[in-house]
Motif scaffolding. Structure first.
Motif, PDB file in Angstrom:
ATOM      1  N   HIS A  92      -0.507   6.130  -0.597  1.00  0.00           N
ATOM      2  CA  HIS A  92      -0.559   6.978   0.601  1.00  0.00           C
ATOM      3  C   HIS A  92       0.735   7.707   0.874  1.00  0.00           C
ATOM      4  O   HIS A  92       0.723   8.749   1.502  1.00  0.00           O
ATOM      5  CB  HIS A  92      -1.052   6.207   1.840  1.00  0.00           C
ATOM      6  N   CYS A 126       6.630   4.172   2.901  1.00  0.00           N
ATOM      7  CA  CYS A 126       5.746   4.224   4.061  1.00  0.00           C
ATOM      8  C   CYS A 126       6.200   3.245   5.125  1.00  0.00           C
ATOM      9  O   CYS A 126       5.781   3.340   6.272  1.00  0.00           O
ATOM     10  CB  CYS A 126       4.300   3.984   3.668  1.00  0.00           C
ATOM     11  N   CYS A 170       2.289  -0.532  -1.667  1.00  0.00           N
ATOM     12  CA  CYS A 170       2.728  -1.290  -0.507  1.00  0.00           C
ATOM     13  C   CYS A 170       1.719  -2.376  -0.188  1.00  0.00           C
ATOM     14  O   CYS A 170       0.672  -2.487  -0.827  1.00  0.00           O
ATOM     15  CB  CYS A 170       3.025  -0.382   0.682  1.00  0.00           C
ATOM     16  N   THR A 172      -0.362  -2.621   2.074  1.00  0.00           N
ATOM     17  CA  THR A 172      -1.687  -2.098   2.402  1.00  0.00           C
ATOM     18  C   THR A 172      -2.548  -1.976   1.148  1.00  0.00           C
ATOM     19  O   THR A 172      -3.747  -2.237   1.171  1.00  0.00           O
ATOM     20  CB  THR A 172      -1.557  -0.719   3.100  1.00  0.00           C
TER      21      THR A 172
HETATM   22 ZN   LIG Z   1       1.966   1.682   2.968  1.00  0.00          ZN
END
Ligand SMILES: [Zn+2]
Ligand SMILES: [Zn+2]
Length: 367
Positions: free
Chosen positions: A66, A166, A44, A46
């Motif tokens: 994550h 996420c 993602c 992040t």
């Molecule tokens: Zn993420």
């Protein structure tokens, strides 16, 4: 994975260093721990920020990833899920990436904002690869005792779960903060995974109209597939024209509620201006520090009587609610179409590049 004694993982050695595949010993399980054979993990925005060193306090080297889904390979004695049922080998589960929130500090007990707990650690973000298999870009993930697990319901395939990824719990949190009322005009700034999930959730909250402000075309098509009523392509309109476009679509007033999910600081002032007087503005997209923005506190805030709410991370309730929504409404929205590409561990560096360049909507790691 059954008999193997070593486990491969993709490791981010340091900011801006190439991703390496390393081999780890199969861990011995302490009581209450779980070894999860990874089915999918995700890449993602992040992870892109992590790769550029934009997030403070990250203990490189780390195994990113994550949010993941996997099959229970082994447990350290009997381990129960949230409903109190024992987990068995082969069960398909996911887990909350956030671990070790203490439940005892001022933030946990008084503010009831566990996302600000100073003890909080996050799989794939604030655990180091030196501490073990604590990220999803690996053949297996070590779930420490007390990690909050969730069994996927039978009608929720792992592919659909990871497609929402996420972005879903983050967006559940943002939607709660947004307090959308039935019939509201809702603007979502940003057409990445958080924004796209928010398009579906805003409809479930009864929005009268959902307007997505974003780019590029691939993601805007996806926003339409998720049910957005109107699209404002930021490559076609200058900032002031975007604000005007939203006003034109909302009786001249602006959105009742705007959710920012862009990661671009300049979008924040624009979003405040797209929101009607006495409306609400939720900022969820500024997860890492990518810079400052100037506002005019008279026009953008005070005289507007604007309510601005920040929204950081997510907790288990958002994760749990996201899974329930996917199980119930998975067929109604185009979640399955959000996956654009699958990558092996060896291709993890390529996956990061493709996400950074917005070539894909959602990139999966399939170890
Ligand atoms: Zn993420
Ligand atoms: Zn705490």
């Amino acid at each position: 994975m059954s008999a193997s004694t070593s486990i491969r993982a993709a490791v981010m050695p340091a900011p801006d260093a190439p991703i390496e595949v390393r081999t780890f010993d199969r861990p011995r399980l302490e009581p209450g721990a779980i070894l999860l054979e990874t089915i999918y993990s995700e890449v993602c925005g992040t992870d892109v920020h992590l790769h550029h060193g934009h997030l403070a306090g990250v203990p490189y080297p780390l195994i990113p990833g994550h949010v993941s889904v996997g099959r229970v390979a082994e447990t350290g004695g009997e381990v129960l899920d949230l409903d109190g049922l024992p987990l068995r080998t082969g069960d398909v589960i996911t887990f909350l990436d956030v671990h070790e929130t203490c439940g005892k500090c001022w933030y946990c007990t008084v503010a009831k904002a566990s996302t600000r707990c100073p003890s909080r650690r996050v799989y794939g973000i604030t655990y180091s690869a030196d501490e073990g298999l604590l990220g999803g870009w690996a053949e297996a993930i070590y779930l420490k005792p007390g990690v909050k697990t969730l069994r996927l319901p039978p009608n929720l395939p792992p592919e659909r779960f990871i497609a929402a990824g996420c972005g879903l719990p983050t967006s559940v949190h943002a939607i709660e903060r947004a307090e959308i009322k039935l019939g509201d005009n809702v603007v979502i700034q940003g057409s990445g995974p958080v924004g796209l999930n928010a398009v579906a959730l805003a409809q479930l909250q009864g929005a009268g109209q959902v307007i997505v402000v974003g780019a590029p075309a691939l993601r805007l098509e996806m926003a339409t597939a998720m049910g957005a009523d109107e699209i404002v392509d930021i490559t076609q309109y200058a900032p002031a024209e975007r604000v005007q476009r939203v006003k034109d679509l909302t009786g001249g007033r602006g959105a009742d509620v705007t959710i920012e999910a862009t990661g671009v600081p300049a979008a924040v002032r624009e979003g405040m201006q797209m929101t009607r007087d006495a409306g609400r503005y939720v900022v969820v997209g500024q997860y890492t520090d990518v810079g400052e923005v100037e506002i005019n506190p008279h026009w953008d805030l005070n005289r507007k009587h604007l309510e601005v709410r920040g929204c950081w991370g997510s907790d288990f309730s958002h994760f749990y609610r996201g899974v329930r929504v996917l199980a119930r409404y998975g067929d109604r929205f185009a979640w399955d179409r959000m996956i654009s590409a699958e990558y092996s561990l060896n291709q993890a560096g390529q996956a990061l590049d493709d996400v950074a360049q917005l070539k894909v909507i959602k990139a999966l790691i399939k170890p």
